[in-house]
Write a protein that holds these residues in place. Structure first.
Motif, PDB file in Angstrom:
ATOM      1  N   GLN A  26       0.814  -1.210   0.000  1.00 39.55           N
ATOM      2  CA  GLN A  26       0.000   0.000   0.000  1.00 39.55           C
ATOM      3  C   GLN A  26       0.853   1.267   0.000  1.00 39.55           C
ATOM      4  OE1 GLN A  26      -3.724   0.048   2.438  1.00 39.55           O
ATOM      5  NE2 GLN A  26      -2.751  -1.620   3.560  1.00 39.55           N
ATOM      6  N   VAL A  27       2.162   1.112   0.209  1.00 35.20           N
ATOM      7  CA  VAL A  27       3.026   2.270   0.431  1.00 35.20           C
ATOM      8  C   VAL A  27       2.907   3.326  -0.662  1.00 35.20           C
ATOM      9  CG1 VAL A  27       5.427   3.029   0.680  1.00 35.20           C
ATOM     10  CG2 VAL A  27       4.628   0.996   1.888  1.00 35.20           C
ATOM     11  N   PRO A  28       2.919   2.960  -1.971  1.00 35.27           N
ATOM     12  CA  PRO A  28       2.844   4.019  -2.994  1.00 35.27           C
ATOM     13  C   PRO A  28       1.553   4.832  -2.945  1.00 35.27           C
ATOM     14  CG  PRO A  28       3.629   1.968  -3.956  1.00 35.27           C
ATOM     15  CD  PRO A  28       3.114   1.641  -2.576  1.00 35.27           C
ATOM     16  N   TYR A  29       0.539   4.326  -2.272  1.00 35.35           N
ATOM     17  CA  TYR A  29      -0.752   5.008  -2.215  1.00 35.35           C
ATOM     18  C   TYR A  29      -0.920   5.838  -0.939  1.00 35.35           C
ATOM     19  CZ  TYR A  29      -1.835   1.642  -5.886  1.00 35.35           C
ATOM     20  OH  TYR A  29      -1.811   0.894  -7.043  1.00 35.35           O
ATOM     21  N   LEU A  30      -0.054   5.623   0.030  1.00 37.78           N
ATOM     22  CA  LEU A  30      -0.230   6.282   1.316  1.00 37.78           C
ATOM     23  C   LEU A  30       0.260   7.725   1.256  1.00 37.78           C
ATOM     24  CD1 LEU A  30       1.061   3.511   3.758  1.00 37.78           C
ATOM     25  CD2 LEU A  30      -1.237   3.843   2.855  1.00 37.78           C
ATOM     26  N   PRO A  31      -0.539   8.676   1.725  1.00 39.66           N
ATOM     27  CA  PRO A  31      -0.066  10.065   1.756  1.00 39.66           C
ATOM     28  C   PRO A  31       0.983  10.230   2.846  1.00 39.66           C
ATOM     29  CG  PRO A  31      -2.172   9.905   2.857  1.00 39.66           C
ATOM     30  CD  PRO A  31      -1.897   8.540   2.279  1.00 39.66           C
ATOM     31  N   LEU A  32       1.989  11.007   2.567  1.00 42.70           N
ATOM     32  CA  LEU A  32       3.010  11.270   3.573  1.00 42.70           C
ATOM     33  C   LEU A  32       2.534  12.298   4.586  1.00 42.70           C
ATOM     34  CD1 LEU A  32       6.142  11.436   1.246  1.00 42.70           C
ATOM     35  CD2 LEU A  32       5.345   9.507   2.615  1.00 42.70           C
ATOM     36  N   GLN A  41      10.592  17.401   4.518  1.00 43.15           N
ATOM     37  CA  GLN A  41      10.915  16.281   3.637  1.00 43.15           C
ATOM     38  C   GLN A  41       9.658  15.696   3.008  1.00 43.15           C
ATOM     39  OE1 GLN A  41      12.204  12.146   5.104  1.00 43.15           O
ATOM     40  NE2 GLN A  41      14.148  13.169   4.705  1.00 43.15           N
ATOM     41  N   ASP A  42       8.619  15.544   3.814  1.00 41.13           N
ATOM     42  CA  ASP A  42       7.363  15.006   3.295  1.00 41.13           C
ATOM     43  C   ASP A  42       6.694  15.982   2.328  1.00 41.13           C
ATOM     44  OD1 ASP A  42       7.754  12.726   4.737  1.00 41.13           O
ATOM     45  OD2 ASP A  42       6.333  13.208   6.335  1.00 41.13           O
ATOM     46  N   LEU A  43       6.783  17.276   2.628  1.00 44.13           N
ATOM     47  CA  LEU A  43       6.258  18.279   1.701  1.00 44.13           C
ATOM     48  C   LEU A  43       6.919  18.152   0.335  1.00 44.13           C
ATOM     49  CD1 LEU A  43       6.126  21.568   3.840  1.00 44.13           C
ATOM     50  CD2 LEU A  43       4.166  20.408   2.815  1.00 44.13           C
ATOM     51  N   ARG A  44       8.232  18.023   0.334  1.00 43.92           N
ATOM     52  CA  ARG A  44       8.981  17.932  -0.917  1.00 43.92           C
ATOM     53  C   ARG A  44       8.619  16.674  -1.698  1.00 43.92           C
ATOM     54  NH1 ARG A  44      14.858  19.659   1.668  1.00 43.92           N
ATOM     55  NH2 ARG A  44      14.587  21.939   1.497  1.00 43.92           N
ATOM     56  N   LEU A  45       8.524  15.564  -1.001  1.00 42.40           N
ATOM     57  CA  LEU A  45       8.212  14.314  -1.691  1.00 42.40           C
ATOM     58  C   LEU A  45       6.788  14.312  -2.240  1.00 42.40           C
ATOM     59  CD1 LEU A  45      10.010  11.699   0.584  1.00 42.40           C
ATOM     60  CD2 LEU A  45      10.740  12.579  -1.634  1.00 42.40           C
ATOM     61  N   GLU A  46       5.848  14.905  -1.513  1.00 36.58           N
ATOM     62  CA  GLU A  46       4.484  14.993  -2.036  1.00 36.58           C
ATOM     63  C   GLU A  46       4.433  15.892  -3.269  1.00 36.58           C
ATOM     64  OE1 GLU A  46       2.242  13.094  -1.543  1.00 36.58           O
ATOM     65  OE2 GLU A  46       1.734  12.710   0.532  1.00 36.58           O
ATOM     66  N   ALA A  47       5.229  16.986  -3.258  1.00 40.45           N
ATOM     67  CA  ALA A  47       5.298  17.847  -4.435  1.00 40.45           C
ATOM     68  C   ALA A  47       5.906  17.084  -5.612  1.00 40.45           C
ATOM     69  CB  ALA A  47       6.127  19.094  -4.118  1.00 40.45           C
ATOM     70  N   ALA A  48       6.923  16.278  -5.340  1.00 37.20           N
ATOM     71  CA  ALA A  48       7.534  15.468  -6.400  1.00 37.20           C
ATOM     72  C   ALA A  48       6.541  14.463  -6.963  1.00 37.20           C
ATOM     73  CB  ALA A  48       8.771  14.752  -5.848  1.00 37.20           C
ATOM     74  N   ARG A  49       5.761  13.859  -6.109  1.00 36.79           N
ATOM     75  CA  ARG A  49       4.724  12.938  -6.570  1.00 36.79           C
ATOM     76  C   ARG A  49       3.788  13.619  -7.563  1.00 36.79           C
ATOM     77  NH1 ARG A  49       2.120   9.897  -1.298  1.00 36.79           N
ATOM     78  NH2 ARG A  49       2.769   7.793  -1.859  1.00 36.79           N
TER      79      ARG A  49
END
Length: 330
Positions: A207-213, A272-280
């Motif tokens: 489920q990891v790719p679907y989970l929001p950070l 870090q989570d903000l950046r990765l969500e933006a990258a997504r």
């Protein structure tokens, strides 16, 4: 016959309840084709406590058989239930004493029990999951943990299996869950044929790719709210906690303590989570290269960005784009 009961409750998802039976039906077709009319096949009933028609969450009326105390099944499936808010959902759970007693008796008599999505709450209500591994839909994690603290809740796997109990994540995971059941009772070959017939991607195990950070966490700490706003506005810069504390006119120690209390993470982990969500979002909707995306969200080193992305999201940026990119072509 492999006798299955589909525990049908008011406000269940018709797709989950009926879809599970549909997959068993397709498996039966493959069983007859491979092994002939004498093949051991699946037989199912939609059951409820009173045996009266049940109204699914979409208004569909489902005919059911009454739960018979002495009737035993090889398999019981608990479909997902519509979530109409915490209070209403917990009221539904609190009304399931009879169903829970029946589930407990079925399991003690040797039945497998499969619970899908919010249906895992019903199974947990029996006490059978205490000390055992389970999963459920990711966005109800906090409610599940609060209500059933003795369950070993794991959100990374799509499906968990423990002592003849199979739990699955968000509602559509009943597809994978049903294929796992077919494999358990009819073998790997029939399960693979059934999955191919229905275009079910059995490679989806996490489920990891679907989970929001950035899970939504309600809080009223004005200092943390100002910190969040500042971090969102400055996330692409190289940041230091001292700079954030100075911008908010507070100490680093106070900032970290209150940030953790409100959001259960440190300020720099939040960035870090903000950046990765933006990258997504950029990977899903754009066609920029990985180097450009890394730089755009605040990472100078692409290899470090890719390593962190894989660690947190469960796949590389390229693989994520291949799976989730929105095709904008007409």
């Amino acid at each position: 016959m492999v006798h299955a009961a589909i525990l049908t409750l008011d406000e269940c998802y018709a797709s989950s309840a009926g879809g599970f039976a549909d997959i068993l039906q397709v498996a039966n077709a493959h069983l007859r084709r491979q092994q002939g009319a004498a093949a051991v096949q699946f037989a199912w009933r939609f059951v409820s406590l009173a045996g009266k028609p049940v109204t699914a969450s979409n208004g569909l009326q489902l005919q059911t058989h009454a739960l018979a105390p002495h009737e035993r099944y090889d398999l019981v499936f608990i479909p997902s239930l519509h979530y109409g808010g915490r209070r209403r959902f917990e009221q539904i759970l609190d009304r399931q004493a009879g169903a829970c007693a029946w589930l407990l008796a079925q399991w003690q008599a040797g039945a497998w029990i499969a619970a899908n999505c919010t249906g895992t709450f019903i199974l947990a209500q029996t006490g059978l999951l205490d000390g055992r591994t389970a999963t459920t839909t990711w966005w109800l994690e906090r409610q599940f943990r609060a209500r059933y603290p003795d369950v070993d809740l794991q959100l990374r796997p799509v499906i968990t299996e423990s002592d003849r109990m199979l739990c699955a994540g968000a509602s559509a995971s009943y597809l994978l869950q049903a294929i796992r059941i077919v494999e358990r009772f009819a073998g790997q070959a029939i399960a693979a044929q059934t999955a191919k017939s229905l275009l079910i991607d059995v490679s989806q195990t996490s489920q990891v790719p679907y989970l929001p950070l950035l899970a939504e966490r309600m809080h009223s700490d004005s200092l943390v709210q100002r910190a969040q706003h500042w971090l969102q506005s400055n996330m692409t810069r190289e940041l230091r906690i001292s700079e954030l504390a100075a911008a908010l006119a507070t100490s680093e120690r106070t900032l970290i303590r209150r940030f953790r209390a409100a959001l259960d993470q440190a300020p720099l982990a939040y960035v870090q989570d903000l950046r990765l969500e933006a990258a997504r979002a950029l990977l899903e909707t754009g066609d920029q290269g990985i180097d450009a995306i890394a730089g755009q969200v605040g990472y100078r080193d692409t290899s470090s960005f890719s390593r962190l992305f894989r660690q947190r999201i469960g796949m590389s940026p390229g693989a994520y784009r291949n799976r989730f990119q929105v095709n904008s072509a007409p």
